[in-house]
Enzyme design. Structure first.
Site: not given
Ligand code: C5P
Length: 232
Positions: A9, A31, A59, A61, A64, A119, A210
């Protein structure tokens, strides 16, 4: 196959490329999401995924009208992502058009992964938007719809894996964020499982950001997770 797709990210292709090079061999893929794609574009994606040789989960998403999403999928195909996300809320015709466009890549085609209910939305948010069933029921209904429309899987929280597996069967690819190694910092994630728990529940792809990218030694963090889940 290593189920870990590491979420990068960042908008910075240099940082992402450096991370990919350090993690190659320790993760199943990377990703890249909208933050990266909007800043660095397809060229940036090629620099990071192409040079590291790591499989790509794009990713972005897509959402359209069917013709536009089909065109976007065709534009993305040369990047050869293994996984590509599409919003299920775009409806059946849009998802069918996306699946048809992806099929043009033949054996190289990406798996199309439906995004059901974000979520970040709770039942109150859904009610404001005119959806009056609980978020889990909505996620299950949309996941079934994605399958009927020819998509290959869905994104879901660790706590939804069992319900979606029951609803969509063994061949449906469940892509699961909200993963935290045992004893790790949850950060802003609320509905979490460890990598081992999520795999045991039936997850196919673990999205982990992370806990790896924020570690002092990302490769060591990825290796420790690999040890936790064993050679699967
Ligand atoms: O850093 P972390 O492990 O929390 O990253 C999770 C990744 O999954 C991020 O890119 C976040 O945007 C994505 N994501 C999420 N929950 C979702 C859909 C995608 O955490 N429901």
């Amino acid at each position: 196959m290593n189920p870990i797709f590491c979420a990068f990210d960042t908008p910075d292709p240099v940082a992402a490329r450096g991370l990919a090079m350090r993690l190659a061999g320790h993760i199943g893929g990377i990703k890249l999401g909208l933050e990266f794609f909007m800043a660095a574009g397809p060229m940036g994606v090629r620099e990071v995924a192409g040079d590291s040789g790591l499989p790509l989960f794009l990713d972005v998403k897509l959402h359209d009208i069917p013709n536009t999403v089909a065109g976007a999928v065709r534009s993305i195909l040369p990047l050869e992502p293994k996984l590509l996300t599409i919003h299920a809320g775009g409806g059946p015709a849009m998802m069918e058009a996306a699946a048809k466009a992806a099929a043009e890549a033949g054996a190289q085609r990406p798996k199309l992964i439906g995004v059901t209910v974000l979520t970040s939305l709770d039942d109150t948010d859904l009610a404001v938007m005119g959806v009056n069933r609980p978020s889990t029921d909505q996620a299950i209904a949309l996941a079934k719809l994605t399958k009927d429309c020819g998509l290959d899987g869905a994104v879901c929280s660790p706590l939804e894996v069992t319900a979606l597996r029951d609803a969509c069967g063994p061949d449906f690819t469940l892509v699961v964020p909200g993963i935290r190694p045992a004893g790790g910092d949850a950060g802003d994630q609320k509905r979490i499982m460890t990598p081992g728990q999520a795999l045991n529940a039936g997850a196919d792809v673990l999205v982990i950001g992370r806990p790896i990218t924020g570690a002092a030694d990302p490769a060591a963090a990825a290796k420790a997770i690999n040890q936790e889940i064993g050679a699967r």
